[in-house]
Design a protein around this motif. Structure first.
Motif, PDB file in Angstrom:
ATOM      1  N   UNK A  18       1.033  -1.209  -0.133  1.00  0.00           N
ATOM      2  CA  UNK A  18       0.375   0.240   0.227  1.00  0.00           C
ATOM      3  C   UNK A  18       0.886   1.248  -0.032  1.00  0.00           C
ATOM      4  N   UNK A  19       1.896   1.350   0.570  1.00  0.00           N
ATOM      5  CA  UNK A  19       2.517   2.461   0.674  1.00  0.00           C
ATOM      6  C   UNK A  19       3.338   2.703  -0.457  1.00  0.00           C
ATOM      7  N   UNK A  20       3.860   1.410  -1.301  1.00  0.00           N
ATOM      8  CA  UNK A  20       4.756   1.833  -2.338  1.00  0.00           C
ATOM      9  C   UNK A  20       4.184   1.764  -3.112  1.00  0.00           C
ATOM     10  N   UNK A  21       2.618   1.818  -3.599  1.00  0.00           N
ATOM     11  CA  UNK A  21       2.039   2.259  -4.650  1.00  0.00           C
ATOM     12  C   UNK A  21       1.177   3.872  -4.661  1.00  0.00           C
ATOM     13  N   UNK A  22       0.858   4.012  -3.097  1.00  0.00           N
ATOM     14  CA  UNK A  22       0.818   5.396  -2.521  1.00  0.00           C
ATOM     15  C   UNK A  22       2.273   6.107  -2.603  1.00  0.00           C
ATOM     16  N   UNK A  23       3.283   5.520  -3.112  1.00  0.00           N
ATOM     17  CA  UNK A  23       4.648   6.792  -2.865  1.00  0.00           C
ATOM     18  C   UNK A  23       5.564   6.365  -4.735  1.00  0.00           C
ATOM     19  N   UNK A  24       4.515   5.700  -5.180  1.00  0.00           N
ATOM     20  CA  UNK A  24       5.212   4.651  -6.325  1.00  0.00           C
ATOM     21  C   UNK A  24       6.502   4.905  -6.099  1.00  0.00           C
ATOM     22  N   UNK A  25       7.783   3.686  -4.823  1.00  0.00           N
ATOM     23  CA  UNK A  25       8.099   3.325  -4.814  1.00  0.00           C
ATOM     24  C   UNK A  25       8.783   2.346  -5.349  1.00  0.00           C
ATOM     25  N   UNK A  26      10.019   2.288  -6.455  1.00  0.00           N
ATOM     26  CA  UNK A  26      10.159   1.073  -6.777  1.00  0.00           C
ATOM     27  C   UNK A  26      11.928   0.447  -6.928  1.00  0.00           C
ATOM     28  N   UNK A  44      10.984   9.214   0.795  1.00  0.00           N
ATOM     29  CA  UNK A  44      11.074   8.446  -0.431  1.00  0.00           C
ATOM     30  C   UNK A  44      11.867   9.344  -1.429  1.00  0.00           C
ATOM     31  N   UNK A  45      12.922   9.058  -2.517  1.00  0.00           N
ATOM     32  CA  UNK A  45      13.517   9.707  -3.581  1.00  0.00           C
ATOM     33  C   UNK A  45      13.739   7.784  -4.680  1.00  0.00           C
ATOM     34  N   UNK A  46      13.241   9.381  -5.363  1.00  0.00           N
ATOM     35  CA  UNK A  46      13.874   8.540  -6.781  1.00  0.00           C
ATOM     36  C   UNK A  46      15.189   8.721  -7.551  1.00  0.00           C
ATOM     37  N   UNK A  47      15.400   7.837  -8.009  1.00  0.00           N
ATOM     38  CA  UNK A  47      16.592   7.333  -8.375  1.00  0.00           C
ATOM     39  C   UNK A  47      16.439   8.226 -10.151  1.00  0.00           C
ATOM     40  N   UNK A  48      17.750   8.953 -10.023  1.00  0.00           N
ATOM     41  CA  UNK A  48      17.088  10.232 -11.402  1.00  0.00           C
ATOM     42  C   UNK A  48      18.228   9.439 -12.212  1.00  0.00           C
ATOM     43  N   UNK A  49      18.593   9.787 -12.851  1.00  0.00           N
ATOM     44  CA  UNK A  49      19.271   9.728 -14.352  1.00  0.00           C
ATOM     45  C   UNK A  49      19.125  11.346 -15.084  1.00  0.00           C
ATOM     46  N   UNK A  50      20.561  11.150 -15.919  1.00  0.00           N
ATOM     47  CA  UNK A  50      21.465  11.818 -16.681  1.00  0.00           C
ATOM     48  C   UNK A  50      20.029  12.668 -17.282  1.00  0.00           C
ATOM     49  N   UNK A  51      19.361  11.489 -18.001  1.00  0.00           N
ATOM     50  CA  UNK A  51      18.657  11.232 -19.704  1.00  0.00           C
ATOM     51  C   UNK A  51      17.292  11.923 -18.937  1.00  0.00           C
ATOM     52  N   UNK A  52      16.770  12.019 -17.992  1.00  0.00           N
ATOM     53  CA  UNK A  52      16.031  12.397 -17.256  1.00  0.00           C
ATOM     54  C   UNK A  52      16.182  13.580 -17.091  1.00  0.00           C
ATOM     55  N   UNK A  53      17.044  14.219 -16.764  1.00  0.00           N
ATOM     56  CA  UNK A  53      17.549  15.860 -16.050  1.00  0.00           C
ATOM     57  C   UNK A  53      18.358  16.259 -17.742  1.00  0.00           C
TER      58      UNK A  53
END
Length: 76
Positions: A18-26, A44-53
């Motif tokens: 329920x927490x993973x889904x609510x906060x879109x954790x992967x 919770x923080x998403x891992x961000x790639x250089x392509x995303x920025x």
């Protein structure tokens, strides 16, 4: 809502679905542990790639500072 999990011998736990889904954790996302006098807050923080920025940086920007902002989840 309160969720309880158990720590393994290696101090690992499972984040309830329920927490993973609510906060879109992967897998690969990071958890910040913020200690206060009242307990611990998780962020919770998403891992961000250089392509995303790529494309949001202008030629006058400081790349190191922009990377720090992205890693913190700051808006810019």
């Amino acid at each position: 809502m309160i969720y309880k999990t158990e720590l393994s011998n290696d101090f690992q736990t499972i984040i309830p679905p329920e927490i993973r889904n609510k906060f879109k954790i992967s897998p690969g996302d990071q958890i910040e542990w913020i200690i206060s006098n009242n307990g611990v807050k998780l962020k919770f923080r998403k891992k961000v790639s250089i392509d995303e920025v790529f494309g949001i940086i202008d030629s006058e920007s400081d790349a190191v500072e922009l990377k720090r902002k992205v890693q913190r989840g700051d808006k810019f």
